[in-house]
Motif scaffolding. Structure first.
Motif, PDB file in Angstrom:
ATOM      1  N   ALA A  22       7.774  -3.379   9.404  1.00  0.00           N
ATOM      2  CA  ALA A  22       6.373  -3.113   9.767  1.00  0.00           C
ATOM      3  C   ALA A  22       6.058  -1.630   9.850  1.00  0.00           C
ATOM      4  O   ALA A  22       4.910  -1.233   9.681  1.00  0.00           O
ATOM      5  N   ARG A  23       7.101  -0.808  10.074  1.00  0.00           N
ATOM      6  CA  ARG A  23       6.811   0.640  10.171  1.00  0.00           C
ATOM      7  C   ARG A  23       6.280   1.208   8.860  1.00  0.00           C
ATOM      8  O   ARG A  23       5.754   2.311   8.829  1.00  0.00           O
ATOM      9  N   LEU A  25       4.058  -0.615   6.992  1.00  0.00           N
ATOM     10  CA  LEU A  25       2.879  -1.420   6.627  1.00  0.00           C
ATOM     11  C   LEU A  25       1.565  -0.660   6.805  1.00  0.00           C
ATOM     12  O   LEU A  25       0.503  -1.261   6.690  1.00  0.00           O
ATOM     13  N   ASN A  26       1.652   0.632   7.091  1.00  0.00           N
ATOM     14  CA  ASN A  26       0.399   1.390   7.165  1.00  0.00           C
ATOM     15  C   ASN A  26      -0.077   1.804   5.774  1.00  0.00           C
ATOM     16  O   ASN A  26      -1.022   2.553   5.625  1.00  0.00           O
ATOM     17  N   THR A  27       0.581   1.269   4.746  1.00  0.00           N
ATOM     18  CA  THR A  27       0.087   1.443   3.378  1.00  0.00           C
ATOM     19  C   THR A  27       0.217   0.106   2.658  1.00  0.00           C
ATOM     20  O   THR A  27       1.004  -0.742   3.066  1.00  0.00           O
ATOM     21  N   SER A  28      -0.566  -0.077   1.593  1.00  0.00           N
ATOM     22  CA  SER A  28      -0.380  -1.293   0.800  1.00  0.00           C
ATOM     23  C   SER A  28      -0.079  -0.937  -0.660  1.00  0.00           C
ATOM     24  O   SER A  28      -0.165  -1.776  -1.529  1.00  0.00           O
ATOM     25  N   PRO A  30       2.005  -0.613  -3.759  1.00  0.00           N
ATOM     26  CA  PRO A  30       3.239  -1.290  -4.166  1.00  0.00           C
ATOM     27  C   PRO A  30       4.431  -0.347  -4.383  1.00  0.00           C
ATOM     28  O   PRO A  30       5.541  -0.650  -3.946  1.00  0.00           O
ATOM     29  N   GLU A  32       5.018   2.606  -3.053  1.00  0.00           N
ATOM     30  CA  GLU A  32       5.428   3.115  -1.739  1.00  0.00           C
ATOM     31  C   GLU A  32       6.253   2.049  -1.000  1.00  0.00           C
ATOM     32  O   GLU A  32       7.297   2.333  -0.436  1.00  0.00           O
ATOM     33  N   ARG A  67       2.882 -11.177   5.791  1.00  0.00           N
ATOM     34  CA  ARG A  67       2.624  -9.947   5.021  1.00  0.00           C
ATOM     35  C   ARG A  67       2.924 -10.136   3.537  1.00  0.00           C
ATOM     36  O   ARG A  67       4.055 -10.362   3.139  1.00  0.00           O
ATOM     37  N   GLU A  68       1.889 -10.017   2.728  1.00  0.00           N
ATOM     38  CA  GLU A  68       2.051 -10.135   1.278  1.00  0.00           C
ATOM     39  C   GLU A  68       2.787  -8.908   0.748  1.00  0.00           C
ATOM     40  O   GLU A  68       3.280  -8.894  -0.389  1.00  0.00           O
ATOM     41  N   HIS A  69       2.838  -7.867   1.617  1.00  0.00           N
ATOM     42  CA  HIS A  69       3.588  -6.655   1.277  1.00  0.00           C
ATOM     43  C   HIS A  69       5.036  -7.005   0.931  1.00  0.00           C
ATOM     44  O   HIS A  69       5.676  -6.253   0.196  1.00  0.00           O
TER      45      HIS A  69
ATOM     46  N   THR B  38      -3.323  -7.050   6.783  1.00  0.00           N
ATOM     47  CA  THR B  38      -3.468  -7.976   5.649  1.00  0.00           C
ATOM     48  C   THR B  38      -4.832  -7.882   4.957  1.00  0.00           C
ATOM     49  O   THR B  38      -4.920  -8.097   3.750  1.00  0.00           O
ATOM     50  N   VAL B  41      -5.430  -5.444   1.805  1.00  0.00           N
ATOM     51  CA  VAL B  41      -4.894  -5.991   0.550  1.00  0.00           C
ATOM     52  C   VAL B  41      -5.824  -7.102   0.042  1.00  0.00           C
ATOM     53  O   VAL B  41      -6.104  -7.199  -1.161  1.00  0.00           O
ATOM     54  N   PHE B  67      -2.309  -2.124  14.340  1.00  0.00           N
ATOM     55  CA  PHE B  67      -1.994  -0.702  14.545  1.00  0.00           C
ATOM     56  C   PHE B  67      -3.185   0.030  15.164  1.00  0.00           C
ATOM     57  O   PHE B  67      -3.451   1.188  14.873  1.00  0.00           O
ATOM     58  N   LYS B  71      -2.865   4.222  15.008  1.00  0.00           N
ATOM     59  CA  LYS B  71      -1.686   4.959  15.449  1.00  0.00           C
ATOM     60  C   LYS B  71      -1.401   6.186  14.593  1.00  0.00           C
ATOM     61  O   LYS B  71      -0.676   7.070  15.003  1.00  0.00           O
ATOM     62  N   LYS B  74      -2.618   7.011   8.166  1.00  0.00           N
ATOM     63  CA  LYS B  74      -2.572   5.913   7.186  1.00  0.00           C
ATOM     64  C   LYS B  74      -3.202   4.634   7.747  1.00  0.00           C
ATOM     65  O   LYS B  74      -3.938   3.947   7.048  1.00  0.00           O
ATOM     66  N   SER B  75      -2.905   4.307   9.004  1.00  0.00           N
ATOM     67  CA  SER B  75      -3.503   3.076   9.554  1.00  0.00           C
ATOM     68  C   SER B  75      -5.003   3.254   9.791  1.00  0.00           C
ATOM     69  O   SER B  75      -5.764   2.286   9.683  1.00  0.00           O
ATOM     70  N   GLN B  78      -6.575   2.368   6.583  1.00  0.00           N
ATOM     71  CA  GLN B  78      -6.604   0.909   6.363  1.00  0.00           C
ATOM     72  C   GLN B  78      -7.777   0.286   7.136  1.00  0.00           C
ATOM     73  O   GLN B  78      -8.499  -0.561   6.618  1.00  0.00           O
ATOM     74  N   LEU B 364       5.570  -6.008  16.719  1.00  0.00           N
ATOM     75  CA  LEU B 364       6.088  -5.880  15.356  1.00  0.00           C
ATOM     76  C   LEU B 364       6.603  -4.468  15.090  1.00  0.00           C
ATOM     77  O   LEU B 364       6.699  -4.046  13.937  1.00  0.00           O
ATOM     78  N   GLY B 365       6.931  -3.746  16.145  1.00  0.00           N
ATOM     79  CA  GLY B 365       7.457  -2.399  15.941  1.00  0.00           C
ATOM     80  C   GLY B 365       6.424  -1.437  15.400  1.00  0.00           C
ATOM     81  O   GLY B 365       6.753  -0.533  14.648  1.00  0.00           O
TER      82      GLY B 365
END
Lengths: 163, 420
Positions: A22-23, A25-28, A30, A32, A67-69, B38, B41, B67, B71, B74-75, B78, B364-365
């Motif tokens: 998850a760390r 997941l601040n980007t989507s 692919p 990266e 997460r689809e990531h 999610t 995306v 997030f 945080k 980047k978040s 999003q 979720l960390g």
């Protein structure tokens, strides 16, 4: 449709938190995401994976988060197909929906060893182990899912039905 | 052969009189949900379809909760994508920071799900709303995009496992212990592709908050959905929170289940799931000596008002162990305010805990309580996978709010009986 590559083998319950923590997941993006694919399970994954390689796992692959990531990271890292004994259901949907072929085949999942050269025919569900000279029969996709995969995922399929 | 609750709801939403397990159907959706991880995306995929509007501006919900408050840059980017999409498409149920809560506590509280609904959410814990007698399941971003565009989703009709509940819960035992007990019994893939249907006279012993917690963790057994038979408690909850019409579905007498388990609630003890799978359960008397560094009480599993009340009843007049960082996260603004008015926040702060604004955060960390190498946490959350709350060599022990609060005081995993 075919996949061809060497097997990269994992065990039971590979969860989406180790596929892509998850760390990241601040980007989507692919590319990266692919840089960190499998990082907490197999730190060498990104170094050893070659385009076309096939992940072979045991039970409940992709369990956990929606997460689809996770399938995006796997697909972007060059994996052409995943074979497992079973898949977690959200991961299964996500993989089909983004056009990453996956097959359930307990026999192949048990028999294939890390590094084996594998060919998969998605139309018939046949899995060929070229290293061990064996053939395993996976379940072919139902027609509906074949159509989704043929349209490179659910979005392509919806666009094709809207025309 | 009759149909299960889930099969009946799916049949109705597919416009069919009858469905059978394994059948592929297209069902109409009553709600499509996404979060700040999610939805971006999904929005990217939605924009590829080439239609301008979502199928129904009232039936899409966007909750930036993972997030947030943002945080990092980047978040923040999003969240900006979601915010702009919500404005542009006139999405009614967009919840900005200030209104936002953890989605699976917020959505029922806002009355957006009622019995008989079909709900998909791009978050695996969307199965939470099964507590209300709805069919509700987690899906990914592409399914969310398709759902927002068409108001439909494809499903394979699931088989079901029946859990016949009886008896009463003992003191310090809650819905969390019941669901951990069940996952320990059937395993993390014990309900793979299936529905978990909860029924029986034991339902009376379970509050709505207990039921939300249990349905929430159905995914941790691999289930497609968890669903509770509707009773007067469900109806009272729905009437208090929603003005929408609802429909109560009951499984047919001759519905077929692949397996039926009878669960005597009175036999269940406080239960803890050890790293790194929710199925690694032990009862509290089998835990042994496990020293801890952090306690987290919150999440979509256990951040509701009853959870906070139980934690406060244990922490009242006591202080947390000096080595234990104790983080308490009310799941929604409403719960936060309620905890404030009931004096719970004062108890937490006086005990040496911190209280955070609603966020999924540490579960979720993400942020707000990440673990370093070698650290251990007791958390009321839902997953204890490798690296879930931070460093890949940290450990998460899943437990109820009662066990978590008691452990915060003791500095090790302990039964509430030993500190109260």
């Amino acid at each position: 449709m075919l996949a061809h590559g060497k097997a990269i083998k994992y065990g039971d319950n590979v969860d989406t938190d180790v596929i892509i923590p998850a760390r990241y997941l601040n980007t989507s993006d692919p590319e990266e995401l692919a840089k960190h694919c499998m990082e907490d399970l197999d730190p060498l994954f990104t170094k050893k994976v070659n385009k076309g390689d096939i992940i072979v796992a045991a039970k409940n692959f992709g369990c956990g988060s929606s997460r689809e990531h996770a399938p995006i990271a796997i697909k972007a890292s060059g994996i052409s197909c995943i074979i497992a004994e079973t898949f977690a259901r959200i991961f299964y949907r996500n993989a089909i929906n983004i056009g990453l072929p996956i097959l359930e085949c307990p026999e192949a999942s048990r028999d294939i060893q890390d590094g084996d050269e594998i060919k998969v025919n998605f139309d018939t569900g046949e899995i060929f182990n070229l290293t061990r000279n064996k053939v395993y029969q996976g379940a072919p996709f139902p027609d509906f899912m074949q159509e989704i995969i043929a349209n490179n995922g659910l979005i392509g399929y919806i666009k094709s039905t809207r025309r | 052969m009759g149909m299960t609750m889930t099969q009946k709801i799916l049949a109705d939403h597919a416009g069919l009189d009858k469905v059978i397990p394994g059948q592929l159907i297209k069902a109409k959706l009553d709600l499509v949900l996404g979060n700040d991880i999610t939805a971006p995306v999904a929005i990217k995929e939605f924009n590829k379809i080439g239609i301008n509007e979502v199928f129904d501006v009232n039936k899409v919900a966007l909750v930036p909760d993972h997030f947030t408050p943002n945080k990092d840059i980047k978040s923040a980017e999003q969240c900006k994508i979601i915010r702009e999409f919500a404005r542009e498409k006139n999405i009614v149920n967009y919840f900005e920071v200030g209104q936002m809560g953890i989605e699976h506590a917020l959505i029922p509280e806002k009355g957006l799900v009622v019995p008989g609904d079909v709900v998909i959410g791009a978050d695996s814990h969307t199965c939470t709303y099964g507590a209300l007698g709805a069919f509700s399941t987690g899906i990914g971003s592409t399914d969310m995009a398709a759902g927002m565009a068409t108001g439909e989703a494809w499903f394979k009709v699931p088989e079901a496992i029946k859990f016949e509940l009886k008896g009463e819960l003992n003191k310090w035992v809650s819905g969390k212990d019941v669901i951990l007990h069940i996952i320990g019994m059937i395993g993390v893939d014990g309900a793979l592709y299936k529905s978990m249907e909860f029924t029986g006279e034991g339902l009376k012993a379970l509050s709505m908050d207990d039921r939300f917690t249990m349905a929430n963790m159905a995914i941790e057994a691999g289930a497609k959905n968890g669903i509770f038979e509707v009773d007067e408690k469900t109806i009272a909850y729905v009437k208090e929170h929603s003005t929408r019409e609802y429909k109560v579905y009951k499984a047919d007498e001759d519905a077929e289940y692949v397996k039926t388990y009878t669960i005597d609630l009175g036999q269940i003890k406080p239960t803890v799931a050890f790293p790194h799978l929710p199925e690694n359960t032990r009862t509290i008397d089998e835990v042994g000596e496990i020293a801890i560094d952090q306690v987290v009480i919150g999440s979509c599993t256990n951040g509701r008002i009853e959870d906070l009340r139980i934690a406060a009843s244990i922490l009242k007049g006591k202080t947390v162990h000096p080595r234990v960082r104790t983080i308490i996260i009310p799941a929604t603004q409403k719960i936060y305010l309620q905890a404030l008015e009931e004096g719970l926040l004062k108890i937490f702060i006086e005990a040496g805990a911190v209280v955070s604004t609603p966020t999924c955060g540490p579960c979720l960390g993400g942020h707000m309580g990440i673990l370093a190498e070698g650290e251990r946490a007791v958390a009321t959350t839902n997953r204890n996978f490798v690296g879930r709350m931070g460093h890949p060599k940290s450990e998460v022990y899943l437990a109820s709010p009662a066990v978590a609060a008691a452990s915060a005081i003791a500095g090790r995993i302990i039964s509430p009986e030993e500190v109260v």
